[in-house]
Design an enzyme around this catalytic site. Structure first.
Site, PDB file in Angstrom:
ATOM      1  NE  ARG A  38       8.417   6.224  -7.767  1.00  0.00           N
ATOM      2  CZ  ARG A  38       7.386   5.656  -8.376  1.00  0.00           C
ATOM      3  NH1 ARG A  38       6.293   6.339  -8.653  1.00  0.00           N
ATOM      4  NH2 ARG A  38       7.433   4.378  -8.699  1.00  0.00           N
ATOM      5  CG  HIS A  42      12.561   5.933 -10.526  1.00  0.00           C
ATOM      6  ND1 HIS A  42      11.690   4.901 -10.332  1.00  0.00           N
ATOM      7  CD2 HIS A  42      12.993   6.275  -9.287  1.00  0.00           C
ATOM      8  CE1 HIS A  42      11.593   4.621  -9.047  1.00  0.00           C
ATOM      9  NE2 HIS A  42      12.368   5.454  -8.383  1.00  0.00           N
ATOM     10  CG  HIS A 163      11.954   8.924   0.306  1.00  0.00           C
ATOM     11  ND1 HIS A 163      12.499   7.695   0.601  1.00  0.00           N
ATOM     12  CD2 HIS A 163      11.695   8.896  -1.040  1.00  0.00           C
ATOM     13  CE1 HIS A 163      12.575   6.954  -0.492  1.00  0.00           C
ATOM     14  NE2 HIS A 163      12.108   7.661  -1.503  1.00  0.00           N
ATOM     15  CD1 TRP A 179       9.646   7.859   4.050  1.00  0.00           C
ATOM     16  CD2 TRP A 179       8.537   8.655   2.267  1.00  0.00           C
ATOM     17  NE1 TRP A 179       9.797   6.968   3.009  1.00  0.00           N
ATOM     18  CE2 TRP A 179       9.130   7.421   1.918  1.00  0.00           C
ATOM     19  CE3 TRP A 179       7.785   9.338   1.299  1.00  0.00           C
ATOM     20  CZ2 TRP A 179       9.011   6.864   0.647  1.00  0.00           C
ATOM     21  CZ3 TRP A 179       7.658   8.769   0.030  1.00  0.00           C
ATOM     22  CH2 TRP A 179       8.250   7.559  -0.282  1.00  0.00           C
ATOM     23  CG  ASP A 208      12.824   5.352   3.846  1.00  0.00           C
ATOM     24  OD1 ASP A 208      13.492   6.002   3.027  1.00  0.00           O
ATOM     25  OD2 ASP A 208      11.616   5.079   3.676  1.00  0.00           O
TER      26      ASP A 208
HETATM   27  C1  HEM Z   1      17.443   4.863  -1.509  1.00  0.00           C
HETATM   28  C2  HEM Z   1      16.715   4.096  -2.291  1.00  0.00           C
HETATM   29  C3  HEM Z   1      15.274   4.423  -2.617  1.00  0.00           C
HETATM   30  C4  HEM Z   1      14.234   3.567  -2.561  1.00  0.00           C
HETATM   31  C5  HEM Z   1      14.305   2.102  -2.207  1.00  0.00           C
HETATM   32  C6  HEM Z   1      13.042   4.318  -2.900  1.00  0.00           C
HETATM   33  C7  HEM Z   1      11.776   3.790  -2.948  1.00  0.00           C
HETATM   34  C8  HEM Z   1      10.616   4.517  -3.141  1.00  0.00           C
HETATM   35  C9  HEM Z   1       9.287   3.976  -3.111  1.00  0.00           C
HETATM   36  C10 HEM Z   1       8.931   2.506  -2.869  1.00  0.00           C
HETATM   37  C11 HEM Z   1       8.429   5.000  -3.330  1.00  0.00           C
HETATM   38  C12 HEM Z   1       6.902   4.937  -3.386  1.00  0.00           C
HETATM   39  C13 HEM Z   1       6.394   4.972  -4.835  1.00  0.00           C
HETATM   40  C14 HEM Z   1       4.889   4.982  -4.866  1.00  0.00           C
HETATM   41  O1  HEM Z   1       4.287   4.028  -4.345  1.00  0.00           O
HETATM   42  O2  HEM Z   1       4.314   5.941  -5.399  1.00  0.00           O
HETATM   43  C15 HEM Z   1       9.214   6.198  -3.499  1.00  0.00           C
HETATM   44  C16 HEM Z   1       8.689   7.440  -3.704  1.00  0.00           C
HETATM   45  C17 HEM Z   1       9.436   8.570  -3.863  1.00  0.00           C
HETATM   46  N1  HEM Z   1      10.805   8.624  -4.001  1.00  0.00           N
HETATM   47 FE1  HEM Z   1      12.082   7.138  -3.534  1.00  0.00          FE
HETATM   48  N2  HEM Z   1      13.388   5.602  -3.165  1.00  0.00           N
HETATM   49  C18 HEM Z   1      14.747   5.723  -3.022  1.00  0.00           C
HETATM   50  C19 HEM Z   1      15.493   6.841  -3.266  1.00  0.00           C
HETATM   51  C20 HEM Z   1      14.988   8.039  -3.732  1.00  0.00           C
HETATM   52  C21 HEM Z   1      15.788   9.123  -4.221  1.00  0.00           C
HETATM   53  C22 HEM Z   1      17.309   9.093  -4.373  1.00  0.00           C
HETATM   54  C23 HEM Z   1      14.921  10.135  -4.553  1.00  0.00           C
HETATM   55  C24 HEM Z   1      15.199  11.490  -5.142  1.00  0.00           C
HETATM   56  C25 HEM Z   1      16.388  12.072  -5.182  1.00  0.00           C
HETATM   57  C26 HEM Z   1      13.585   9.658  -4.271  1.00  0.00           C
HETATM   58  C27 HEM Z   1      12.437  10.395  -4.429  1.00  0.00           C
HETATM   59  C28 HEM Z   1      11.156   9.922  -4.211  1.00  0.00           C
HETATM   60  C29 HEM Z   1       9.972  10.763  -4.174  1.00  0.00           C
HETATM   61  C30 HEM Z   1       9.934  12.279  -4.281  1.00  0.00           C
HETATM   62  C31 HEM Z   1       8.881   9.904  -3.962  1.00  0.00           C
HETATM   63  C32 HEM Z   1       7.400  10.300  -3.834  1.00  0.00           C
HETATM   64  C33 HEM Z   1       6.686  10.155  -5.157  1.00  0.00           C
HETATM   65  C34 HEM Z   1       5.226  10.529  -5.100  1.00  0.00           C
HETATM   66  O3  HEM Z   1       4.755  11.110  -4.124  1.00  0.00           O
HETATM   67  O4  HEM Z   1       4.509  10.234  -6.074  1.00  0.00           O
HETATM   68  N3  HEM Z   1      13.667   8.387  -3.805  1.00  0.00           N
HETATM   69  N4  HEM Z   1      10.542   5.872  -3.375  1.00  0.00           N
END
Ligand code: HEM
Length: 249
Positions: A38, A42, A163, A179, A208
């Protein structure tokens, strides 16, 4: 001399291998691979293909960290600090991206190519809030954000497959839970969760669900749910592109 001081450092294979080994040790002790994925996304995902601003330059460590979308990512930077201190030769921007690709591989995912040489931004190069996607929104919004980076529909779906790792945290995004059944193991079950419309105990963000509701994106969700190899192949290509947004070595 000023130019030399800010010049990007291209690392040798041996240097990269040594840093990779320390990342693997970190993940064995603290399975923080998802938050590293993440962090890297970002940092890179602020890119604007039209004017070249944003991108993979570690600007996230400055004022961007206060943007709501980045809540909690200071934890990831803190976890990387000892590795950065031990290997000052790697730029922060390279370290974030390397931590992500090593994290995916450690979680059983595909090997993603890594090139070093990203230059760290200064605090003045931070971008404004609002460039990263909002999880409460649907396909039109995802297109606005990802097309600005230079990504297409297929790449939006493939990248969302990250995710399969990690979880949302109430105190960071307001959402809660993983997820997939095993948040530390790479796979394509995130897409099966979407097709099922959300499985018990598992998270689906509105963004999603939007992938399956959109008729142009849905075929990719179905393809990746049915075929892990196809997902991995497309994921590697899209992730490599993401990890190099704004970086030309
Ligand atoms: C498509 C639009 C996306 C949205 C709206 C989105 C939104 C989010 C949100 C709300 C979280 C939860 C954060 C938290 O509360 O800790 C999250 C976690 C995460 N996202 Fe996304 N995301 C998107 C795309 C992506 C992409 C493109 C990647 C990587 C290539 C990604 C990788 C991750 C990962 C690995 C986590 C887990 C982080 C953790 O466990 O601490 N996401 N995302």
């Amino acid at each position: 001399m000023a130019a030399a001081a800010t010049a990007a450092t291209v690392l040798t294979d041996a240097q990269i291998a040594a840093i990779k080994a320390d990342l693997v040790e970190l993940y064995k002790k603290t399975p923080c691979m998802p938050i590293m994925v993440r962090l890297a996304w970002h940092d890179a995902g602020t890119f604007n293909v039209k004017d070249g601003t944003g991108g993979t330059n570690a600007s996230i460590r400055f004022s961007e960290m206060a943007h709501a979308a980045n809540s909690g990512l200071n934890i990831a930077i803190g976890l990387l600090e000892p590795i950065k201190a031990k290997h000052p030769e790697i730029s922060n921007a390279d370290l974030y991206q390397l931590a992500s690709v090593v994290g995916i591989e450690f979680a059983g995912g595909p090997v993603i190519p890594f090139r070093s040489g990203r230059k760290d931004a200064t605090a003045e190069e931070c971008v404004e809030d609002g460039r990263l996607p909002d999880a409460t929104k649907a396909a039109d919004h995802l297109r606005d954000v990802f097309y600005r980076m230079g990504m297409n529909d297929q790449e939006i779906v493939a990248l969302s497959g990250a995710h399969c790792l990690g979880a949302a945290h109430k105190d960071r995004s307001g959402f809660d839970g993983p997820w997939t059944e095993d948040k530390l193991k790479w796979g394509n079950d995130y897409f099966a969760n979407i097709i099922a419309g959300g499985k018990e105990g598992l998270l689906l963000l509105p963004s999603d669900k939007a992938l399956f509701e959109d008729e142009k994106m849905r075929p990719f969700v179905e393809k990746y749910a049915a075929d892990l190899e196809a997902f991995n192949t497309d994921y590697v290509a899209a992730h490599t592109k993401l990890s190099e947004l704004g970086f030309s070595a």
